[in-house]
Each structure stands twice: as C-alpha cells, then as structure tokens.
Design a protein around this motif. Structure first.
Motif, PDB file in Angstrom:
ATOM      1  N   ALA A  18      71.442  39.283  33.264  1.00 54.08           N
ATOM      2  CA  ALA A  18      70.618  38.989  34.445  1.00 54.08           C
ATOM      3  C   ALA A  18      71.438  38.271  35.516  1.00 54.08           C
ATOM      4  O   ALA A  18      71.334  38.591  36.708  1.00 54.08           O
ATOM      5  CB  ALA A  18      69.399  38.158  34.050  1.00 54.08           C
ATOM      6  N   VAL A  19      72.271  37.314  35.115  1.00 54.31           N
ATOM      7  CA  VAL A  19      73.131  36.606  36.074  1.00 54.31           C
ATOM      8  C   VAL A  19      74.133  37.576  36.695  1.00 54.31           C
ATOM      9  O   VAL A  19      74.366  37.561  37.908  1.00 54.31           O
ATOM     10  CB  VAL A  19      73.835  35.408  35.399  1.00 54.31           C
ATOM     11  CG1 VAL A  19      74.915  34.825  36.299  1.00 54.31           C
ATOM     12  CG2 VAL A  19      72.812  34.337  35.045  1.00 54.31           C
ATOM     13  N   HIS A  20      74.731  38.434  35.879  1.00 53.22           N
ATOM     14  CA  HIS A  20      75.684  39.428  36.390  1.00 53.22           C
ATOM     15  C   HIS A  20      75.014  40.335  37.436  1.00 53.22           C
ATOM     16  O   HIS A  20      75.565  40.558  38.513  1.00 53.22           O
ATOM     17  CB  HIS A  20      76.241  40.265  35.233  1.00 53.22           C
ATOM     18  CG  HIS A  20      77.056  41.431  35.675  1.00 53.22           C
ATOM     19  ND1 HIS A  20      78.349  41.311  36.132  1.00 53.22           N
ATOM     20  CD2 HIS A  20      76.752  42.751  35.740  1.00 53.22           C
ATOM     21  CE1 HIS A  20      78.809  42.504  36.456  1.00 53.22           C
ATOM     22  NE2 HIS A  20      77.853  43.392  36.228  1.00 53.22           N
ATOM     23  N   LEU A  21      73.819  40.841  37.114  1.00 55.91           N
ATOM     24  CA  LEU A  21      73.108  41.712  38.050  1.00 55.91           C
ATOM     25  C   LEU A  21      72.740  40.976  39.338  1.00 55.91           C
ATOM     26  O   LEU A  21      72.822  41.543  40.438  1.00 55.91           O
ATOM     27  CB  LEU A  21      71.861  42.294  37.389  1.00 55.91           C
ATOM     28  CG  LEU A  21      72.121  43.275  36.239  1.00 55.91           C
ATOM     29  CD1 LEU A  21      70.810  43.622  35.535  1.00 55.91           C
ATOM     30  CD2 LEU A  21      72.822  44.526  36.744  1.00 55.91           C
ATOM     31  N   ALA A  22      72.363  39.716  39.222  1.00 60.33           N
ATOM     32  CA  ALA A  22      72.046  38.915  40.412  1.00 60.33           C
ATOM     33  C   ALA A  22      73.285  38.729  41.274  1.00 60.33           C
ATOM     34  O   ALA A  22      73.221  38.848  42.508  1.00 60.33           O
ATOM     35  CB  ALA A  22      71.462  37.569  39.993  1.00 60.33           C
ATOM     36  N   CYS A  23      74.426  38.452  40.644  1.00 61.60           N
ATOM     37  CA  CYS A  23      75.677  38.307  41.403  1.00 61.60           C
ATOM     38  C   CYS A  23      76.028  39.601  42.128  1.00 61.60           C
ATOM     39  O   CYS A  23      76.442  39.577  43.294  1.00 61.60           O
ATOM     40  CB  CYS A  23      76.822  37.910  40.470  1.00 61.60           C
ATOM     41  SG  CYS A  23      76.719  36.219  39.846  1.00 61.60           S
ATOM     42  N   GLN A  24      75.852  40.736  41.440  1.00 53.35           N
ATOM     43  CA  GLN A  24      76.143  42.023  42.070  1.00 53.35           C
ATOM     44  C   GLN A  24      75.228  42.268  43.269  1.00 53.35           C
ATOM     45  O   GLN A  24      75.670  42.784  44.297  1.00 53.35           O
ATOM     46  CB  GLN A  24      76.014  43.151  41.040  1.00 53.35           C
ATOM     47  CG  GLN A  24      77.030  43.086  39.918  1.00 53.35           C
ATOM     48  CD  GLN A  24      78.454  43.066  40.423  1.00 53.35           C
ATOM     49  OE1 GLN A  24      78.873  43.948  41.171  1.00 53.35           O
ATOM     50  NE2 GLN A  24      79.199  42.045  40.051  1.00 53.35           N
ATOM     51  N   SER A  25      73.960  41.891  43.147  1.00 52.48           N
ATOM     52  CA  SER A  25      73.024  42.055  44.264  1.00 52.48           C
ATOM     53  C   SER A  25      73.406  41.174  45.442  1.00 52.48           C
ATOM     54  O   SER A  25      73.304  41.593  46.600  1.00 52.48           O
ATOM     55  CB  SER A  25      71.592  41.740  43.816  1.00 52.48           C
ATOM     56  OG  SER A  25      71.112  42.746  42.967  1.00 52.48           O
ATOM     57  N   LEU A  26      73.844  39.958  45.167  1.00 47.68           N
ATOM     58  CA  LEU A  26      74.308  39.070  46.237  1.00 47.68           C
ATOM     59  C   LEU A  26      75.545  39.644  46.920  1.00 47.68           C
ATOM     60  O   LEU A  26      75.630  39.673  48.146  1.00 47.68           O
ATOM     61  CB  LEU A  26      74.598  37.671  45.687  1.00 47.68           C
ATOM     62  CG  LEU A  26      73.380  36.829  45.349  1.00 47.68           C
ATOM     63  CD1 LEU A  26      73.750  35.674  44.434  1.00 47.68           C
ATOM     64  CD2 LEU A  26      72.724  36.318  46.625  1.00 47.68           C
ATOM     65  N   LEU A  27      76.514  40.100  46.121  1.00 46.57           N
ATOM     66  CA  LEU A  27      77.748  40.651  46.687  1.00 46.57           C
ATOM     67  C   LEU A  27      77.485  41.910  47.504  1.00 46.57           C
ATOM     68  O   LEU A  27      78.152  42.160  48.503  1.00 46.57           O
ATOM     69  CB  LEU A  27      78.748  40.949  45.572  1.00 46.57           C
ATOM     70  CG  LEU A  27      79.340  39.728  44.876  1.00 46.57           C
ATOM     71  CD1 LEU A  27      80.145  40.147  43.660  1.00 46.57           C
ATOM     72  CD2 LEU A  27      80.187  38.914  45.841  1.00 46.57           C
ATOM     73  N   ALA A  28      76.509  42.716  47.083  1.00 49.89           N
ATOM     74  CA  ALA A  28      76.183  43.959  47.789  1.00 49.89           C
ATOM     75  C   ALA A  28      75.309  43.724  49.017  1.00 49.89           C
ATOM     76  O   ALA A  28      75.019  44.658  49.766  1.00 49.89           O
ATOM     77  CB  ALA A  28      75.480  44.925  46.836  1.00 49.89           C
ATOM     78  N   GLY A  29      74.845  42.479  49.218  1.00 51.93           N
ATOM     79  CA  GLY A  29      73.994  42.184  50.359  1.00 51.93           C
ATOM     80  C   GLY A  29      72.545  42.599  50.167  1.00 51.93           C
ATOM     81  O   GLY A  29      71.786  42.666  51.121  1.00 51.93           O
ATOM     82  N   GLU A  30      72.151  42.886  48.929  1.00 53.38           N
ATOM     83  CA  GLU A  30      70.767  43.289  48.657  1.00 53.38           C
ATOM     84  C   GLU A  30      69.810  42.107  48.779  1.00 53.38           C
ATOM     85  O   GLU A  30      68.609  42.297  48.960  1.00 53.38           O
ATOM     86  CB  GLU A  30      70.660  43.877  47.251  1.00 53.38           C
ATOM     87  CG  GLU A  30      71.431  45.158  47.072  1.00 53.38           C
ATOM     88  CD  GLU A  30      71.465  45.636  45.633  1.00 53.38           C
ATOM     89  OE1 GLU A  30      71.686  46.833  45.443  1.00 53.38           O
ATOM     90  OE2 GLU A  30      71.284  44.829  44.707  1.00 53.38           O
ATOM     91  N   CYS A  31      70.353  40.898  48.668  1.00 56.17           N
ATOM     92  CA  CYS A  31      69.535  39.694  48.802  1.00 56.17           C
ATOM     93  C   CYS A  31      70.441  38.546  49.234  1.00 56.17           C
ATOM     94  O   CYS A  31      71.666  38.645  49.177  1.00 56.17           O
ATOM     95  CB  CYS A  31      68.824  39.362  47.485  1.00 56.17           C
ATOM     96  SG  CYS A  31      69.935  39.047  46.110  1.00 56.17           S
ATOM     97  N   ASP A  32      69.832  37.452  49.670  1.00 55.38           N
ATOM     98  CA  ASP A  32      70.588  36.273  50.078  1.00 55.38           C
ATOM     99  C   ASP A  32      70.438  35.123  49.097  1.00 55.38           C
ATOM    100  O   ASP A  32      71.175  34.144  49.159  1.00 55.38           O
ATOM    101  CB  ASP A  32      70.134  35.811  51.470  1.00 55.38           C
ATOM    102  CG  ASP A  32      70.469  36.843  52.532  1.00 55.38           C
ATOM    103  OD1 ASP A  32      71.562  37.446  52.451  1.00 55.38           O
ATOM    104  OD2 ASP A  32      69.637  37.053  53.431  1.00 55.38           O
ATOM    105  N   LEU A  33      69.476  35.246  48.212  1.00 60.52           N
ATOM    106  CA  LEU A  33      69.218  34.240  47.187  1.00 60.52           C
ATOM    107  C   LEU A  33      68.674  34.978  45.971  1.00 60.52           C
ATOM    108  O   LEU A  33      67.882  35.904  46.116  1.00 60.52           O
ATOM    109  CB  LEU A  33      68.191  33.218  47.669  1.00 60.52           C
ATOM    110  CG  LEU A  33      67.886  32.102  46.682  1.00 60.52           C
ATOM    111  CD1 LEU A  33      68.082  30.752  47.352  1.00 60.52           C
ATOM    112  CD2 LEU A  33      66.473  32.224  46.174  1.00 60.52           C
TER     113      LEU A  33
END
Length: 183
Positions: A18-33
């Motif tokens: 879950a942390v890995h997927l959240a980091c990927q979403s942040l890096l991809a700009g899918e979310c800001d938090l």
C-alpha cells in the motif's frame, strides 16, 4: 481531492505494498497527498489455533523473528497509517517530516518461491537491489533494516540470505547493519 482509492490484500506485505502504491501515485502526480497503511481486526476470531509442525504458526504462541528459538508467527490485531506527500510539497507547507522514502519496489517471485508461505532467495535479493537502485542508495550507507521477520526458521533464513546477497553487491563488510522486526 483526487487520486486513486485502492484496497490491497497481500497477506504479510499488505501495508508495504500500500505504501509503495501510494508513493507511485504521488510520483505520477495522481494525487498530492496519500494515506497508506493496513489493518487487521478480527473481532469474531476464536482465540488460539491448532499447531501444525509444517504450518506457519508458532508452537508456543510467541513470535521470535530472527531468533534461534523461532518456530512460527502469531496473528494479531492492529492498525497503522502513514500520511505521505512529495518531500518538496511537505517542506513548502511546513509539514513535520518524520521520514523520507527514497525508493521502493515490489515483486512476486512466482515459481521461484520455496513454497506458498515462503519466498525465494533470488526474488527477494532482486527486489532489494531494485529498491536500492531506485533510491540511489549504496547498501554500505544503511545502518539498520526493519525486516519482515516471519519468526519461522525457513522464512527468516531466506530473508537473511537474500538481504546478505543484496548487500554483498555493494560491500563485503560485516557487522555494520542491524536487522530487526517490530513483531
């Protein structure tokens, strides 16, 4: 607010995936938090279990990760959550930064596994090397690894062997990096 909402269930690795997927979403700009974590609450679970010598559960009801007396794991209840932001955004907003995730990786070593309940050394070594590479970190700079620590003789042996192999790619030094598990 925008971004993905993903439910993850990967047994022992759920929170880290879950942390890995959240980091990927942040890096991809899918979310800001991003909020990432895991929970295990079995309110209707009967206490105890039947010990099976070939199973994953402890013979004496204690989990002893990386210990000579390790005989298995013990289930439990708990919850943990991280609030994640890109470092530049967190610093710009004056957030209290408790830690920085420099890189992460996930894998599944499929047929290379020792068994359903135990990974393979090669797959574990490769994913550790991948995470170090993504982070731009040399293993010699790491002083402590918070590991899975199954508490099983086979699982712990595989984890130690994989970490040793992965770190040996950068150094032959010994005794410089602590190993533990919060279990």
């Amino acid at each position: 607010l925008r971004g993905p909402g993903i439910g993850v269930q990967t047994a022992c690795t759920t929170s880290l995936v879950a942390v890995h997927l959240a980091c990927q979403s942040l890096l991809a700009g899918e979310c800001d938090l991003a909020l990432a974590g895991g929970t295990s609450i079995a309110a209707l679970r009967k206490e105890g279990y039947l010990y099976d010598e070939d199973g994953p559960y402890s013979a004496d009801g204690r989990c002893r990760a990386f210990d000579a007396k390790a005989s298995g794991m013990v289930g439990g209840d708990g919850v943990g959550i991280l609030v994640l932001r890109r470092l530049a955004d967190a610093l710009a907003q004056g957030d209290h930064v408790r830690a920085v995730i420099r890189g992460s990786a996930v894998n599944n070593d499929g047929a290379g596994k020792v068994g359903f309940l135990a990974p393979g050394v090669d797959g574990q070594r490769r994913v550790v090397r991948e995470a170090l590479s993504i982070a731009g970190v040399d293993a010699r700079s790491i002083g402590y690894v918070e590991a899975h620590g199954t508490g099983t003789p086979l699982g712990d042996m595989i984890e130690v062997a994989a970490l040793t192999d992965a770190f040996r790619a950068d150094t032959d030094a010994r005794g410089y990096c602590g190993l533990g598990s919060v279990k």
